[in-house]
Design a protein around this motif. Structure first.
Motif, PDB file in Angstrom:
ATOM      1  N   GLU A  12      -3.245 -12.773 -10.175  1.00 52.79           N
ATOM      2  CA  GLU A  12      -3.369 -12.319 -11.563  1.00 52.79           C
ATOM      3  C   GLU A  12      -4.153 -11.022 -11.673  1.00 52.79           C
ATOM      4  O   GLU A  12      -4.074 -10.319 -12.676  1.00 52.79           O
ATOM      5  N   MET A  13      -4.931 -10.719 -10.623  1.00 54.28           N
ATOM      6  CA  MET A  13      -5.708  -9.479 -10.612  1.00 54.28           C
ATOM      7  C   MET A  13      -4.810  -8.260 -10.793  1.00 54.28           C
ATOM      8  O   MET A  13      -5.173  -7.299 -11.476  1.00 54.28           O
ATOM      9  N   ASP A  52     -11.062 -12.248 -18.205  1.00 58.80           N
ATOM     10  CA  ASP A  52     -11.148 -11.010 -17.430  1.00 58.80           C
ATOM     11  C   ASP A  52     -10.250  -9.921 -18.017  1.00 58.80           C
ATOM     12  O   ASP A  52     -10.596  -8.729 -17.991  1.00 58.80           O
ATOM     13  N   LEU A  53      -9.097 -10.314 -18.535  1.00 63.47           N
ATOM     14  CA  LEU A  53      -8.192  -9.334 -19.141  1.00 63.47           C
ATOM     15  C   LEU A  53      -8.828  -8.681 -20.354  1.00 63.47           C
ATOM     16  O   LEU A  53      -8.787  -7.451 -20.514  1.00 63.47           O
ATOM     17  N   LEU A  68     -10.083 -14.213  -9.579  1.00 63.16           N
ATOM     18  CA  LEU A  68      -8.646 -14.121  -9.802  1.00 63.16           C
ATOM     19  C   LEU A  68      -7.911 -13.939  -8.477  1.00 63.16           C
ATOM     20  O   LEU A  68      -8.417 -13.319  -7.541  1.00 63.16           O
ATOM     21  N   CYS A  90      -8.692  -2.938  -9.577  1.00 57.57           N
ATOM     22  CA  CYS A  90      -8.346  -3.957  -8.579  1.00 57.57           C
ATOM     23  C   CYS A  90      -9.500  -4.197  -7.607  1.00 57.57           C
ATOM     24  O   CYS A  90      -9.836  -5.345  -7.283  1.00 57.57           O
ATOM     25  N   SER A 138      -8.676 -19.224 -20.492  1.00 56.55           N
ATOM     26  CA  SER A 138      -8.628 -19.221 -19.036  1.00 56.55           C
ATOM     27  C   SER A 138      -9.446 -18.055 -18.497  1.00 56.55           C
ATOM     28  O   SER A 138      -9.829 -17.131 -19.225  1.00 56.55           O
ATOM     29  N   THR A 139      -9.703 -18.104 -17.204  1.00 52.64           N
ATOM     30  CA  THR A 139     -10.410 -17.002 -16.545  1.00 52.64           C
ATOM     31  C   THR A 139      -9.603 -15.718 -16.608  1.00 52.64           C
ATOM     32  O   THR A 139     -10.156 -14.622 -16.790  1.00 52.64           O
ATOM     33  N   PHE A 140      -8.290 -15.869 -16.494  1.00 50.58           N
ATOM     34  CA  PHE A 140      -7.424 -14.690 -16.564  1.00 50.58           C
ATOM     35  C   PHE A 140      -7.559 -13.984 -17.908  1.00 50.58           C
ATOM     36  O   PHE A 140      -7.708 -12.759 -17.969  1.00 50.58           O
ATOM     37  N   VAL A 142      -3.863  -7.829 -14.473  1.00 57.24           N
ATOM     38  CA  VAL A 142      -4.971  -7.257 -15.243  1.00 57.24           C
ATOM     39  C   VAL A 142      -5.054  -5.747 -15.002  1.00 57.24           C
ATOM     40  O   VAL A 142      -5.216  -4.960 -15.945  1.00 57.24           O
ATOM     41  N   SER A 160     -14.533 -11.130  -9.335  1.00 59.11           N
ATOM     42  CA  SER A 160     -13.741 -12.121 -10.052  1.00 59.11           C
ATOM     43  C   SER A 160     -13.104 -13.094  -9.082  1.00 59.11           C
ATOM     44  O   SER A 160     -12.902 -12.802  -7.897  1.00 59.11           O
TER      45      SER A 160
END
Length: 544
Positions: free
Chosen positions: A472-473, A124-125, A469, A460, A119-121, A476, A467
């Protein structure tokens, strides 16, 4: 030396002088110049002079070393046997079915395929954590440089944020929850107000602690600056110590593999299901009887190994800093880290194992005590008292162990001998081992908390711009904050060990009436002294 009134100016006349005064300032008559000689007391004649042992060191605490090696060899030998005797059927034991014709469990022919998509999450994580890990080293070096040159400015600039950041986060979540539809309905207003007030109450208690310890800030700043200078002169420690952690992970990797494959030692057997109207069997995995015993041996080995490595790190830090401290030349001592590593994993490895065993036992017993259930009524009250007493004893053992391994790194003594000599060293010089400045540790933790919070806010802001997100940001950013605070927390742990090592070195200087590092004596002479002993013991502190 002047009179007591001359040595201790009034706080009313100079309010800033109070911060520089020791918490328990020894009488001025007891602070003598190092050039002045005093006749040794009869008790001091029985103790040899203490100094850093540069030569070849004898092997110490051999039984602890042999026991550790025996346990490690048993873990690896049984693990290799577990891999060799593994049963591949364990990976799909749930697929076995009972065959009535053969009265056994068989594996039907079936194939399954499963796939997962990233996933995108998750993407990015991972990238955020990788970047955070790469930046953690430079940030730690920057903090070290600031503490060495601008410790006062950093401390006083960070203190307001100890209150501002928690207060801002407390108000932010309250407002965000009030605006958000799901949070507003899941979390009633009354509960939100209770949590808001409770957090502000905790912040108020923390503010009171800061105000109550303001008079110790100046002394804490000087201690932190001295420790940062010592660590900067032995900057190689910040590269070597993480490598030891990587070595521990490499040591743990085969043990974890052995533990996994040990669960594959067994067979699939039919088991009758009770409570059914007719005879019915299901297939279950049955481990061999020796597997739980191997788990116990492997877990004990891992706990002991982890504790031993932590003590080895303290040993290396102490040995390296002690060589820097007792080096009276302007140049840095050469190969100090290498010699400390050689001593830690050579002749003194038995002492390190003994110390690791002590720490491991304390950690396990404390975990058992903390997880123990309490009964109601009087019995629960008695258990609570016993739990408090046990925690006090365990904390005392842990505290004594810390100074013991430092002294062993300096002198090369065995564990029991180092514990006795450390106590006698501090007692003869009226130094309190309840050292200092827990305030310095709290301030350092507060500083890295502030830096990590600013870093999370920056994460953030960047994620919001680049992003896709949503909420979910924040998760992260929270993971990035946690990773950075762990890395910087390890840096603070190293700095704490440097502070304690310099304290023991300073005690050795006092004991011999020498001054190896003038800047250290200028600061550490202001620390509390123990008044639990009579005045018969001479105090040879130094006023520069």
């Amino acid at each position: 030396m002047g009179s007591r009134d001359e040595a201790q100016p009034s706080v009313a006349q100079d309010p800033f002088a109070a911060a520089a005064q020791p918490l328990l300032l020894p009488p001025a008559a007891d602070l003598v110049d190092p050039s002045a000689s005093s006749p040794p007391s009869p008790d001091e004649d029985s103790y040899p002079p203490i100094s850093y042992h540069h030569g070849r060191r004898p092997i110490r605490d051999l039984p602890a070393l042999l026991l550790f090696l025996l346990l490690s060899l048993a873990t690896f030998a049984l693990g290799i046997a577990a891999v060799a005797r593994r049963n591949p059927a364990a990976s799909h034991a749930s697929s076995f079915v009972y065959d009535r014709s053969t009265s056994s469990c068989v594996l039907p022919s079936s194939n399954s395929f499963s796939s997962s998509s990233s996933s995108t999450f998750l993407k990015d994580l991972i990238w955020t954590l990788v970047v955070t890990l790469l930046l953690a080293g430079p940030i730690a070096l920057a903090v070290l440089w600031l503490l060495r040159h601008y410790a006062k400015q950093v401390v006083y600039a960070s203190i307001p944020f100890f209150i501002v950041i928690p207060s801002f986060l407390n108000v932010y979540w309250f407002v965000a929850c009030a605006v958000g539809h799901d949070c507003r309905h899941a979390f009633p207003l009354a509960y939100r107000i209770i949590v808001l007030v409770f957090v502000f109450l905790l912040i108020g208690i923390f503010l009171w602690i800061i105000v109550a310890n303001l008079h110790r800030i100046e002394l804490t700043i000087q201690i932190v600056r001295v420790a940062a200078t010592a660590l900067a002169n032995n900057i190689g420690l910040l590269a070597v110590l993480p490598l030891l952690g990587i070595g521990l992970l490499a040591y743990f990797s085969p043990i974890i593999v052995f533990l996994v494959f040990s669960t594959w030692n067994g067979r699939v057997v039919p088991r009758e299901v009770e409570g059914t109207s007719k005879e019915y069997y299901k297939c279950v995995w049955k481990q061999e009887s020796w597997v739980p015993a191997y788990f116990a041996i492997a877990i004990i080995t891992m706990i002991w190994s982890a504790a031993t490595l932590m003590e080895a790190k303290v040993y290396v830090i102490s040995g390296t800093v002690a060589q820097w401290y007792f080096n009276k030349e302007e140049s840095r001592p050469t190969k100090s880290i290498r010699s400390s590593l050689r001593n830690a994993f050579g002749p003194s490895f038995g002492t390190v194992c003994f110390s690791g065993m002590t720490v491991g036992v304390v950690r396990v017993v404390r975990a058992i005590v903390d997880s123990g259930k309490q009964d109601e009524g009087a019995r629960g009250f008695i258990n609570l008292i016993l739990k408090c007493c046990a925690n006090f004893v365990l904390a005392a053992i842990d505290f004594v162990n810390k100074f013991t391994i430092i002294f062993a790194a300096i002198t090369g003594e065995g564990y029991c001998s180092a514990a006795t000599m450390t106590y006698e060293l501090l007692r003869r010089n009226l130094l309190s081992a309840v050292f200092v400045e827990t305030v310095s540790t709290r301030i350092l933790i507060g500083i890295i908390f502030v830096l990590s919070a600013f870093y999370a806010i920056a994460v953030c802001a960047i994620l919001r711009g680049i992003s896709a997100l949503g909420m979910e940001m924040y998760f992260v950013a929270a993971f990035a904050w946690l990773l950075l605070i762990v890395v910087l927390g390890y840096f603070v742990h190293v700095l704490d060990n440097v502070i304690d090592t310099i304290y023991v070195c300073y005690a050795i200087d006092r004991d011999k009436g020498e001054v190896c590092k003038q800047v250290v004596h200028e600061v550490y002479v202001l620390l509390p002294v123990s008044r639990n002993h009579g005045s018969s013991v001479n105090r040879s502190s130094v006023i520069p």
